[in-house]
Structure formats: C-alpha cells, structure tokens
Design a protein around this motif. Structure first.
Motif, mmCIF file in Angstrom:
data_model
loop_
_atom_site.group_PDB
_atom_site.id
_atom_site.type_symbol
_atom_site.label_atom_id
_atom_site.label_comp_id
_atom_site.label_asym_id
_atom_site.label_seq_id
_atom_site.Cartn_x
_atom_site.Cartn_y
_atom_site.Cartn_z
ATOM 1 N N LYS A 110 -48.030 7.248 0.358
ATOM 2 C CA LYS A 110 -48.240 7.545 1.781
ATOM 3 C C LYS A 110 -47.531 8.844 2.194
ATOM 4 O O LYS A 110 -48.125 9.701 2.840
ATOM 5 N N THR A 111 -46.268 8.961 1.792
ATOM 6 C CA THR A 111 -45.501 10.153 2.166
ATOM 7 C C THR A 111 -46.136 11.406 1.558
ATOM 8 O O THR A 111 -46.309 12.421 2.229
ATOM 9 N N GLU A 112 -46.535 11.278 0.298
ATOM 10 C CA GLU A 112 -47.161 12.393 -0.412
ATOM 11 C C GLU A 112 -48.461 12.824 0.280
ATOM 12 O O GLU A 112 -48.762 14.003 0.408
ATOM 13 N N PHE A 113 -49.206 11.828 0.729
ATOM 14 C CA PHE A 113 -50.483 12.069 1.408
ATOM 15 C C PHE A 113 -50.257 12.924 2.663
ATOM 16 O O PHE A 113 -50.933 13.937 2.876
ATOM 17 N N ILE A 114 -49.293 12.502 3.460
ATOM 18 C CA ILE A 114 -49.041 13.231 4.717
ATOM 19 C C ILE A 114 -48.488 14.621 4.403
ATOM 20 O O ILE A 114 -48.889 15.624 4.997
#
Lengths: 176, 297
Positions: free
Chosen positions: A16-20
């Motif tokens: 999730k963090t990587e996506f954002i």
C-alpha cells in the motif's frame, strides 16, 4: 478548492505504501513505526500504524488525496474513519503470499460494508517469481466477475496509474 | 507462474475448485511440511516442502489420476484394492506382465476373463476418489501445481468431473473449523449462479444436498434452510460448503423488503453490504478531470 479521497487498503506488507509513493506528487506522509512482531519484521522493518498520505493535484480547484490504511489488524479502528467520504477504494493483495488471501478477502468485505463505494482489487507483486496469476487469484479470493482484478507492480508508476485509472473508470460507469 | 502455497491457507477443496474452474492440465504435488524456523506473513510457522505425500493429475479441469506416496497406483494395485484380484493373482500377473503398460495388461485381463472393462473403469475411478477424499481431509502441507508434469502414459486415465468430488468431499469433512471459516454467518442467503441448469447437469447430489437446494432462494437464510430441513449447524455448513465450492450456489446477503428510495445494493464492484446510503459524491465532471490528470502522469 475541492478535494476527493481514495483509500488504498489490504493486508500487512501488500504494498500500500509503495503504491501511494509511486504516484504521489509529494513525499508520502507516512506514520511508519518499527515492527515489534518477529514475523512481520521479516517482511519489512517498518509498518504503517496510522495511515499513509499522498496527493495528486489536478488543477487549482481539485486535489486527489490517497490514504493508505494500516495493514495490521490491531489498527483497524482507523479504517472506518479513513473510509468516510471516499470516492472509491483499492484492495491490494500480495500475489506471492497466498497465506494473506483470506485476510485480504476479509478486509475487502469490511470495506464493502462501510459504504456503497466502487472498488477494484490490485494483484500486486506480479513481478515476483512466486506470484499467482490474477485469474487464479480471482477464484481463490472469490471475486465476482464484474469486479476488476488488476495485475499490479506497485513500485512501477505506470502500473499504479493503470490501477487508479481503472478505479476511476469504474466510478464513472457507476455514475452513468 | 507457479501455483503454490500451503493447505492450511488454501484447502484441498478450494484447490480442486480452482482446477475445475480454470480447466487446468498438470499435476498437483502435496508434500510433508518441514518447519523452517521462520514465520510467514500471517505469523504462522513457514513450511518448506519435504517428502511427497500425494500427487493428483488433472486434464482440462477433470481429475484423471491420484496416488498417495508409497502406493504403486498401477492397474494391479487398483484391481487388488477393489477386490478383483487376490494377492496371489496380483503377484503372478505382476511377474508375467513385467514392463507392460496398464492398457496392455487390461486387454490381457479382459481377454482372459479375469475382469470386465467396466470392472476396470469403476475400480480406477474408486481408487482415484478414495485417494482424493483422503487428502481432502488434510489440514496442512505445502503444495505446488506443475503444468508441465503430465500424467503417466502407462496408466489408464478415467476422467472424473470435479463438481461431484467437491460436494462429496465436503460432506465428509469432520472438522468444523474449515466450515466455520468458510461460512461464518448462517444469516446469509443462497442463490443459484448464472446458468444453473448447465452447472447441475451430471451432478449427483445426496438427499440432504437436494433438500437444501430445494430451498435456495435469496429470501431464505442458511439458518432458515437448516431449520426447515431439521439439520444441525455442522450439517448445513457441510452441505453449503460443498455446493459453494462446486460453484452450484453463491452466498449472498438475504433479500429483504426495501423501503422506496433505499439503495438496492446494485451490481458488484461496489461496496455497501450494510445498505448505508452513499454520501453525495463528486460530479461526473470531477471524475473526468481526475481521469485526464492521472492519464497525464
């Protein structure tokens, strides 16, 4: 100034963090802390405890905010707060960790219950040698045929952009 | 891409369902789990594949062969298990037929009036089913599906539809935990999937499964169906699990009378199981502008 919000959710370490981070125009405001659990520390050193926050400015009047939920269940009290007023949500699933599929499905159902909001499922880490194919994940996660389940590599901006676009198309279809 | 995992996360029943729906060809290998001393993403002991426990072969989504480790699984063993050959006959045939394929041996046995063709087909089917029903009860074990591993050409392959196997395998599940995990809420309802006629073609259901099927309607909760059929929670879960895994029913939110103007839930891809009204969202123009912006990234 109008702001709209999308939520990126999914199990611990699903990306999730990587996506954002891949798409946000600002450095992601993250509230990572060092991980206490041994198992979780093997996956990554830090985890999101409250939320990640990214921004995409459309023009002077419109801004899109991306919120990433904490992946650990003990912070799930935050989810409903983050879900409030969202335009849509993305469920990230680590394609190479079938042990997290059940958890991903449970998170998906929880978010579906919060609001009648469009969503897509992102089969992340498709570049991993152990990644399950999206078609198999659809069956494993029991995702209805009408719901988009999209291959994704969250560290690649183009892939993240495609997932976001598919969610927006779904939102548009709902409006029509 | 590989298809691998552990039966504790993805049960054998779910795997059979996956093979069936994706019309797979290849071999599923199930191994003993060897603790690695590490934890997986769900904080459970990570298991490496140890010795092979079983292999199950599929062709176009149908079950064609299944053997447990240590079993020969050849025609002589199959007929011996089915009681068509005694130990002495089996030993003599093995000695004489050294190197012959099962097909060649079958021709000889039929020619010598030892067995009929039907005996052979039924015995192979039963042998395969017994093996699969046994491994469907396993709760743990690394698995790997290999599309390049083809069935042994020396064996006789009798394709078996997986829907029946899934329904029957689920009926035999003794452990309530799998069923509770899969069907946690008995206040949900059941509905038939699209083209139910097509899906039920060739399905052999037990009497209790038919009783449940006769009540399938989004207005009836699973609990109500159990009550109407005088079934315990374990019994109804077992039947519903089998029907669901075989793709014969879907679990849905029960249909209730809705007030005028209330949201209908709409199509899938949209949240809102609770029916909570959606707040007035941004306009179509806003979404179009967002799309244009994201496209430009």
């Amino acid at each position: 100034m109008q702001t709209v919000k999308m939520v990126i959710t999914g199990p611990f370490s699903s990306g999730k963090t990587e996506f954002i981070r891949a798409i946000s125009e600002i450095d992601v405001v993250t509230t990572d802390r060092e991980i206490s659990s041994v198992a979780e520390r093997e996956e990554k050193e830090q985890t999101t405890v409250a939320m990640d926050f990214g921004r995409i400015t459309v023009d002077d009047d419109l801004v899109l905010y991306l919120f990433g939920t904490p992946g650990q269940r003990r912070f799930d009290f935050m989810w409903e707060i983050l879900a409030e007023g969202m335009l849509g949500f993305i469920v990230m699933v680590d394609s190479a960790k079938p042990e997290t599929f059940r958890e991903a499905k449970s998170i998906l159902e929880t978010f579906r219950a919060y609001a009648p909001t469009p969503y897509v499922v992102a089969a992340n880490k498709q570049d991993h040698p152990d990644a399950w194919q999206p078609d198999d994940m659809r069956i494993a996660l029991r995702i209805e045929p009408e719901v988009k389940l999209l291959p994704c590599v969250a560290k690649e901006r183009d892939s993240v952009r495609d997932v976001l676009l598919e969610l927006l198309y779904t939102i548009l279809e709902e409006m029509e | 891409m590989p298809l691998q995992g552990n039966l504790r996360d993805f049960t054998a029943t779910q795997l059979l369902n996956l093979m069936n729906l994706s019309r797979r060809t290849g071999t599923l290998f199930i191994h003993e789990g060897v603790p690695t001393g590490e934890k997986d993403a769900m904080d459970k002991e990570k298991m490496a594949p140890g010795e092979e426990r079983a292999r199950v072969v599929f062709k176009d989504g149908k079950l064609v062969q299944a053997t447990l480790a240590g079993q020969k699984g050849d025609l002589v063993a199959v007929l011996g298990k089915a009681g068509k050959l005694n130990d002495q006959q089996a030993r003599i045939i093995r000695e004489r037929a050294k190197g012959a394929s099962d097909k060649a041996l079958a021709m000889r046995l039929i020619g010598a009036n030892y067995v009929t063709q039907k005996d052979i087909v039924v015995s192979i089917q039963q042998y395969t089913l017994d093996t699969v029903y046994e491994l469907m009860s396993w709760r743990e074990g690394p698995f790997r599906f290999d599309e390049s591993a083809q069935p042994d050409k020396a064996r006789i392959l009798v394709p078996i539809d997986l829907e029946n196997v899934i329904v029957e395998g689920a009926r035999r599940i003794e452990n309530d935990e799998i069923l509770r995990d899969s069907i946690p809420n008995l206040d949900m309802a059941l509905k038939f999937p699209e083209n139910p006629k097509e899906k039920f073609k060739g399905i052999h259901l037990s009497v209790e499964a038919w009783r449940v099927v006769s009540y399938v309607n989004p207005k009836n909760t699973i609990r109500q169906i159990a009550k109407a059929n005088n079934m315990s929670e374990l019994e109804i879960r077992r039947v519903v699990y089998g029907l669901q895994q075989a793709g014969l029913v879907d679990i849905v939110k029960p249909l209730t009378e809705e007030k005028p103007g209330a949201p209908t839930g709409g199509k899938t891809g949209k949240g809102g199981k609770t029916g909570k009204p959606r707040q007035p969202g941004p306009s179509k123009d806003v979404v179009t502008r967002l799309i244009d912006r994201i496209k430009s990234i």
